[in-house]
Design a protein around this motif. Structure first.
Motif, PDB file in Angstrom:
ATOM      1  N   SER A  31      32.039  44.142  42.393  1.00 21.44           N
ATOM      2  CA  SER A  31      31.571  44.135  43.770  1.00 21.44           C
ATOM      3  C   SER A  31      30.288  44.938  43.878  1.00 21.44           C
ATOM      4  N   PRO A  32      29.267  44.370  44.531  1.00 25.39           N
ATOM      5  CA  PRO A  32      28.063  45.166  44.776  1.00 25.39           C
ATOM      6  C   PRO A  32      28.389  46.317  45.720  1.00 25.39           C
ATOM      7  N   ASP A  33      27.632  47.384  45.609  1.00 27.78           N
ATOM      8  CA  ASP A  33      27.858  48.560  46.446  1.00 27.78           C
ATOM      9  C   ASP A  33      27.776  48.255  47.938  1.00 27.78           C
ATOM     10  N   LEU A  37      34.397  45.286  48.930  1.00 22.58           N
ATOM     11  CA  LEU A  37      35.341  44.394  48.262  1.00 22.58           C
ATOM     12  C   LEU A  37      36.125  45.169  47.221  1.00 22.58           C
ATOM     13  N   PHE A  38      37.418  45.084  47.297  1.00 26.71           N
ATOM     14  CA  PHE A  38      38.306  45.639  46.285  1.00 26.71           C
ATOM     15  C   PHE A  38      39.108  44.457  45.754  1.00 26.71           C
ATOM     16  N   PRO A  39      38.584  43.762  44.739  1.00 30.33           N
ATOM     17  CA  PRO A  39      39.118  42.460  44.351  1.00 30.33           C
ATOM     18  C   PRO A  39      40.523  42.530  43.766  1.00 30.33           C
ATOM     19  N   GLN A  40      41.263  41.468  44.015  1.00 26.35           N
ATOM     20  CA  GLN A  40      42.548  41.240  43.369  1.00 26.35           C
ATOM     21  C   GLN A  40      42.404  39.950  42.583  1.00 26.35           C
ATOM     22  N   VAL A  41      42.827  39.971  41.316  1.00 30.73           N
ATOM     23  CA  VAL A  41      42.712  38.814  40.441  1.00 30.73           C
ATOM     24  C   VAL A  41      44.109  38.455  39.960  1.00 30.73           C
ATOM     25  N   SER A  54      45.950  41.858  38.608  1.00 38.99           N
ATOM     26  CA  SER A  54      45.264  43.137  38.510  1.00 38.99           C
ATOM     27  C   SER A  54      44.691  43.485  39.863  1.00 38.99           C
ATOM     28  N   SER A  55      45.044  44.643  40.360  1.00 39.33           N
ATOM     29  CA  SER A  55      44.478  45.088  41.613  1.00 39.33           C
ATOM     30  C   SER A  55      44.757  46.568  41.810  1.00 39.33           C
ATOM     31  N   GLU A  56      43.726  47.288  42.078  1.00 41.93           N
ATOM     32  CA  GLU A  56      43.812  48.693  42.461  1.00 41.93           C
ATOM     33  C   GLU A  56      42.971  48.835  43.715  1.00 41.93           C
ATOM     34  N   PRO A  57      43.517  49.336  44.803  1.00 48.05           N
ATOM     35  CA  PRO A  57      42.766  49.357  46.064  1.00 48.05           C
ATOM     36  C   PRO A  57      41.505  50.212  46.052  1.00 48.05           C
ATOM     37  N   ASP A  61      35.494  47.120  40.428  1.00 45.75           N
ATOM     38  CA  ASP A  61      35.293  46.296  39.239  1.00 45.75           C
ATOM     39  C   ASP A  61      36.641  46.089  38.549  1.00 45.75           C
ATOM     40  N   ILE A  62      36.981  44.833  38.297  1.00 47.77           N
ATOM     41  CA  ILE A  62      38.257  44.484  37.671  1.00 47.77           C
ATOM     42  C   ILE A  62      37.970  43.725  36.380  1.00 47.77           C
TER      43      ILE A  62
END
Length: 83
Positions: A31-33, A37-41, A54-57, A61-62
């Protein structure tokens, strides 16, 4: 390589790909600064079974790697979870 973007916090992107048994798949989401966005994949097999997630709030970057067990179609979904 497949490339895409999530343009809003409620968007879900889904990609389907073919893989052989034993293929190593690497998924990278960043995610750009400027974008909150805190992505979940997630990765699913062709029957819709969740293989990996994979997801950490607090992570923007994942990196997720899996080794496929069977020759099959696989689907990956990327989204911004609503914490």
């Amino acid at each position: 390589m497949i490339s895409g973007s999530i343009d809003s916090s409620v968007e879900v992107d889904t990609y389907t790909f073919e893989a052989l048994a034993g293929d190593k798949i690497s998924l990278n989401v960043s995610s750009p600064d400027s974008f909150n966005l805190f992505p979940q994949v997630m990765v699913y097999d062709s029957d819709g079974n969740l293989l990996e997630s994979s997801s950490e709030p607090t992570e923007v970057d994942i990196q997720l790697s899996i080794e496929t067990r069977t020759t099959n179609s696989y689907t990956t979904t990327r989204r911004n979870p609503q914490w």
